[in-house]
Scaffold this active site. Sequence first.
Site, PDB file in Angstrom:
ATOM      1  N   ASP A 152       0.867  -1.169   0.000  1.00  0.00           N
ATOM      2  CA  ASP A 152       0.000   0.000   0.000  1.00  0.00           C
ATOM      3  C   ASP A 152       0.908   1.224   0.000  1.00  0.00           C
ATOM      4  O   ASP A 152       1.919   1.245   0.713  1.00  0.00           O
ATOM      5  CB  ASP A 152      -0.896   0.001   1.246  1.00  0.00           C
ATOM      6  CG  ASP A 152      -2.059   0.967   1.115  1.00  0.00           C
ATOM      7  OD1 ASP A 152      -3.185   0.509   0.847  1.00  0.00           O
ATOM      8  OD2 ASP A 152      -1.840   2.194   1.263  1.00  0.00           O
ATOM      9  N   ALA A 209     -10.812  -4.848  -8.572  1.00  0.00           N
ATOM     10  CA  ALA A 209     -10.614  -3.408  -8.373  1.00  0.00           C
ATOM     11  C   ALA A 209     -10.954  -2.623  -9.639  1.00  0.00           C
ATOM     12  O   ALA A 209     -12.057  -2.087  -9.761  1.00  0.00           O
ATOM     13  CB  ALA A 209      -9.186  -3.137  -7.925  1.00  0.00           C
ATOM     14  N   ARG A 210     -10.037  -2.567 -10.598  1.00  0.00           N
ATOM     15  CA  ARG A 210     -10.264  -1.833 -11.846  1.00  0.00           C
ATOM     16  C   ARG A 210      -9.536  -2.537 -12.985  1.00  0.00           C
ATOM     17  O   ARG A 210      -8.395  -2.987 -12.828  1.00  0.00           O
ATOM     18  CB  ARG A 210      -9.761  -0.383 -11.738  1.00  0.00           C
ATOM     19  CG  ARG A 210     -10.603   0.507 -10.830  1.00  0.00           C
ATOM     20  CD  ARG A 210     -11.986   0.749 -11.401  1.00  0.00           C
ATOM     21  NE  ARG A 210     -12.776   1.668 -10.600  1.00  0.00           N
ATOM     22  CZ  ARG A 210     -13.598   1.312  -9.621  1.00  0.00           C
ATOM     23  NH1 ARG A 210     -13.706   0.017  -9.294  1.00  0.00           N
ATOM     24  NH2 ARG A 210     -14.287   2.208  -8.965  1.00  0.00           N
ATOM     25  N   ASP A 234     -13.509  -9.342 -12.001  1.00  0.00           N
ATOM     26  CA  ASP A 234     -14.864  -8.858 -11.773  1.00  0.00           C
ATOM     27  C   ASP A 234     -15.067  -7.486 -12.403  1.00  0.00           C
ATOM     28  O   ASP A 234     -16.142  -6.902 -12.278  1.00  0.00           O
ATOM     29  CB  ASP A 234     -15.111  -8.785 -10.253  1.00  0.00           C
ATOM     30  CG  ASP A 234     -16.543  -8.451  -9.890  1.00  0.00           C
ATOM     31  OD1 ASP A 234     -17.464  -9.077 -10.438  1.00  0.00           O
ATOM     32  OD2 ASP A 234     -16.748  -7.567  -9.023  1.00  0.00           O
ATOM     33  N   GLU A 239     -18.896  -1.791 -19.386  1.00  0.00           N
ATOM     34  CA  GLU A 239     -19.868  -2.722 -18.824  1.00  0.00           C
ATOM     35  C   GLU A 239     -21.214  -2.548 -19.516  1.00  0.00           C
ATOM     36  O   GLU A 239     -21.754  -1.444 -19.539  1.00  0.00           O
ATOM     37  CB  GLU A 239     -20.009  -2.492 -17.323  1.00  0.00           C
ATOM     38  CG  GLU A 239     -18.719  -2.765 -16.577  1.00  0.00           C
ATOM     39  CD  GLU A 239     -18.835  -2.588 -15.069  1.00  0.00           C
ATOM     40  OE1 GLU A 239     -19.952  -2.260 -14.585  1.00  0.00           O
ATOM     41  OE2 GLU A 239     -17.841  -2.798 -14.366  1.00  0.00           O
ATOM     42  N   HIS A 257     -19.038  -7.635 -12.333  1.00  0.00           N
ATOM     43  CA  HIS A 257     -18.872  -6.539 -11.376  1.00  0.00           C
ATOM     44  C   HIS A 257     -19.820  -6.744 -10.195  1.00  0.00           C
ATOM     45  O   HIS A 257     -20.618  -5.859  -9.839  1.00  0.00           O
ATOM     46  CB  HIS A 257     -19.122  -5.178 -12.028  1.00  0.00           C
ATOM     47  CG  HIS A 257     -18.407  -4.059 -11.312  1.00  0.00           C
ATOM     48  ND1 HIS A 257     -17.984  -2.910 -11.940  1.00  0.00           N
ATOM     49  CD2 HIS A 257     -18.045  -3.914 -10.010  1.00  0.00           C
ATOM     50  CE1 HIS A 257     -17.392  -2.105 -11.064  1.00  0.00           C
ATOM     51  NE2 HIS A 257     -17.431  -2.695  -9.882  1.00  0.00           N
ATOM     52  N   GLY A 259     -18.797  -7.717  -7.012  1.00  0.00           N
ATOM     53  CA  GLY A 259     -18.096  -7.744  -5.732  1.00  0.00           C
ATOM     54  C   GLY A 259     -18.915  -7.186  -4.583  1.00  0.00           C
ATOM     55  O   GLY A 259     -19.055  -7.811  -3.530  1.00  0.00           O
TER      56      GLY A 259
END
Length: 284
Positions: A152, A209-210, A234, A239, A257, A259
């Site tokens: 992180d 995430a992306r 995901d 989309e 997507h 999640g």
Amino acid sequence: MDEGFEIVFPAPGKTPSEEELLRSIPGCVGWLAGVEPIGVRVLDAAKDLRVISRNGTGVDNIDLQEAEARGIAVERAMGANARGVAELAVGLLLSSYRHIPWSHQHLAKGEWRRRIGQEVKGRRLAVIGCGAIGREVVDMALGLGMEVIGYDPYPDNRFAPSGFRFAELQEALVSADAVSFHCPPGKNPILDDTTLARMKKGVIIVNTARAELIDDAAMLAALESGQVTTLATDVFHHEPPESSALLSHERVILTPHAGGFTEESVDRATSVAVDNLLKNLVRP
């Protein structure tokens, strides 16, 4: 609603298009936003808008610079969907190691085929992004007996469960048996040709995430060569996504997507997002 506002639904049950937003947004003072793109054209039409409240944490679908220029506050439902996303990430990880979708597809066609799997205990998972979602994934993976290493950019060293440590990004990526992404995208993908080539052969990639975190062409080549065993994703550039060689690859697992799309996560995120709207509109 109780506070005296009229509620407008641009596209009930689906993500609204820009044209649907342009028809609905004039006159609105607050926006309970999902993942629909909110760009200059839409913001230009939102003359009365005072606040955009996301029912989630990501705001890369919002032109933040333009919103700020217009004095529009942007709020996020921080952590509300963390458990749901984390559970899906771990589910995708286990599905990758045990080839669950592949096995189902063949059995559903009447084919008795088996692909040998691997157990996760003792394997190293790199968690990229250790916010609310990433920390949930760390805890679950440790519970499965995995060794977990995290990256992180602003590590919280108070988060130090047994079996986990923070590391630099490249160390986390190249030393891992599996990688799970829980961070926003930058200007360039994290996984490109160079980085993928340095990672362990047969690595598993989970992305909730992306899509922009991964270079699609590099990932397809890595799947073809066996450098990556499985990509489980995901998230998509658009989309619903258009068909592609990457998304149709037999060692890619797809979810829509989903999640944060649990009953519990939706309830939490909506409650927080509505509170954030009212905080900006009517509460001192």
